[in-house]
Design an enzyme around this catalytic site. Structure first.
Site, PDB file in Angstrom:
ATOM      1  N   PRO A   2       0.836  -1.211   0.000  1.00  0.00           N
ATOM      2  CA  PRO A   2       0.000   0.000   0.000  1.00  0.00           C
ATOM      3  C   PRO A   2       0.867   1.256   0.000  1.00  0.00           C
ATOM      4  CG  PRO A   2      -0.526  -1.440   1.868  1.00  0.00           C
ATOM      5  CD  PRO A   2       0.694  -1.992   1.212  1.00  0.00           C
ATOM      6  N   GLU A   3       0.522   2.201  -0.858  1.00  0.00           N
ATOM      7  CA  GLU A   3       1.222   3.482  -0.916  1.00  0.00           C
ATOM      8  C   GLU A   3       0.251   4.561  -0.409  1.00  0.00           C
ATOM      9  OE1 GLU A   3       3.228   4.070  -4.697  1.00  0.00           O
ATOM     10  OE2 GLU A   3       3.388   1.926  -5.023  1.00  0.00           O
ATOM     11  N   ARG A 111       2.442 -11.404   5.641  1.00  0.00           N
ATOM     12  CA  ARG A 111       3.904 -11.401   5.699  1.00  0.00           C
ATOM     13  C   ARG A 111       4.446 -10.823   7.002  1.00  0.00           C
ATOM     14  NH1 ARG A 111       6.434  -9.967  -0.003  1.00  0.00           N
ATOM     15  NH2 ARG A 111       8.208 -10.833   1.090  1.00  0.00           N
ATOM     16  N   ARG A 154      23.302  14.230  -5.130  1.00  0.00           N
ATOM     17  CA  ARG A 154      23.016  12.787  -5.097  1.00  0.00           C
ATOM     18  C   ARG A 154      23.016  12.207  -6.499  1.00  0.00           C
ATOM     19  NH1 ARG A 154      21.483  11.398   0.064  1.00  0.00           N
ATOM     20  NH2 ARG A 154      20.880  13.235   1.274  1.00  0.00           N
TER      21      ARG A 154
END
Ligand SMILES: [Zn+2]
Length: 284
Positions: A2-3, A111, A154
């Site tokens: 889920p986001e 999980r 980065r």
């Protein structure tokens, strides 16, 4: 996994149905899903009324009347489900909260990577779940310049940058691919070389994609794992433009390319090699 849109959909369900409810009892079936001891957790919630809710990135919480809150991070496969008392419990139900009025809130997680924690929402640094979570992707306070500063120097790809919850929180593999396709920008573009105009587009498309996905109640993929708290599927899967569409035609008007899947760092990413080439070529 889920986001932000899926977590927000669940939070809205819980908020609409639980505000004002008192937690009458709690049963922790698998102690590993709660941070701290099950006894401390139970003592903190039983007898307390739920008065509100909140969310940052993929972490949501239910505010209790005493100022504390129950934070939930679903991680890979967690589900927070509202059910009628006596309804059959799905396998992998690890926690049951009795809400009175013949309703229960279940925490289900095959999980078992998800966690629940009692937090003080005003002190996120003291929370294990919130400590390293950066600004919410939909926060009005998050601006392109803040992201540019975080990305400066980065060399990681912009997709990996968007997935790093310390910089911007709530975006996972599905929505990162969708956002970058709409910008459009190649996922491997070094984060430190994204221009200010591109970062503004990224933030703009982040709001657009996540907003549309929330309106569609999230994305339920073929594995059917994601369900809202009321057990409904999300409808955004059919609106995905790249994720899971390898070999299918790009949905950008006028583009004749087909969506490609690439693997990077063990994760799949999806992109249109034509629409998303510009960002890569300019830097070559
Ligand atoms: Zn295309």
């Amino acid at each position: 996994m889920p986001e932000l849109p899926e977590v927000e959909t669940i939070r809205r369900d819980l908020h609409a149905h639980l505000c004002g409810s008192t937690i009458h009892g709690l049963s922790v079936v698998h102690p590993g899903v709660v941070l701290g001891t099950p006894e401390t957790f139970t003592d903190a919630v039983v007898g307390r009324r739920i008065v509100g809710s909140g969310r940052r990135g993929k972490v949501m919480w239910l505010d209790l009347e005493d100022g504390h809150a129950i934070a939930i991070h679903l991680r890979m496969s967690g589900q927070a489900l509202l059910v009628d008392e006596g309804a059959p419990r799905p396998p992998h139900t690890h926690l049951i909260a009795d809400l009175g009025g013949r309703r229960a809130l279940l925490y289900v997680d095959p999980r078992r990577f998800g966690r629940l924690e009692i937090i003080d929402p005003c002190a996120p640094q003291a929370s294990v779940l919130l400590r390293n979570i950066g600004p919410d992707a939909l926060s009005a306070d998050l601006c392109a310049e803040t992201l540019r500063t975080a990305a400066a120097g980065r060399r990681i790809g912009i997709k990996q940058f968007l997935l790093d919850q310390r910089f911007i929180s709530g975006i996972g593999n599905i929505y990162a691919a969708e956002i970058l396709h709409r910008v459009p920008l190649g996922p491997a573009t070094p984060a430190g070389r994204v221009t200010r105009a591109e970062m503004e587009r990224i933030l703009e498309q982040t709001h657009a994609v996540l907003g549309e996905a929330i309106a569609a109640c999230g994305t339920t993929l073929a594995d059917a794992r994601y369900r809202s708290a009321l057990g409904r599927s999300g409808e955004f899967a059919c609106m995905l433009r790249v994720y899971g569409r390898e070999g299918e035609p790009c949905r950008t008007e006028g583009c004749t390319a087909r969506i490609q899947r690439r693997t990077s760092g063990g994760r799949s990413t999806y992109l249109c090699p034509a629409c998303q080439r510009a960002g890569r070529r300019r830097r070559a």
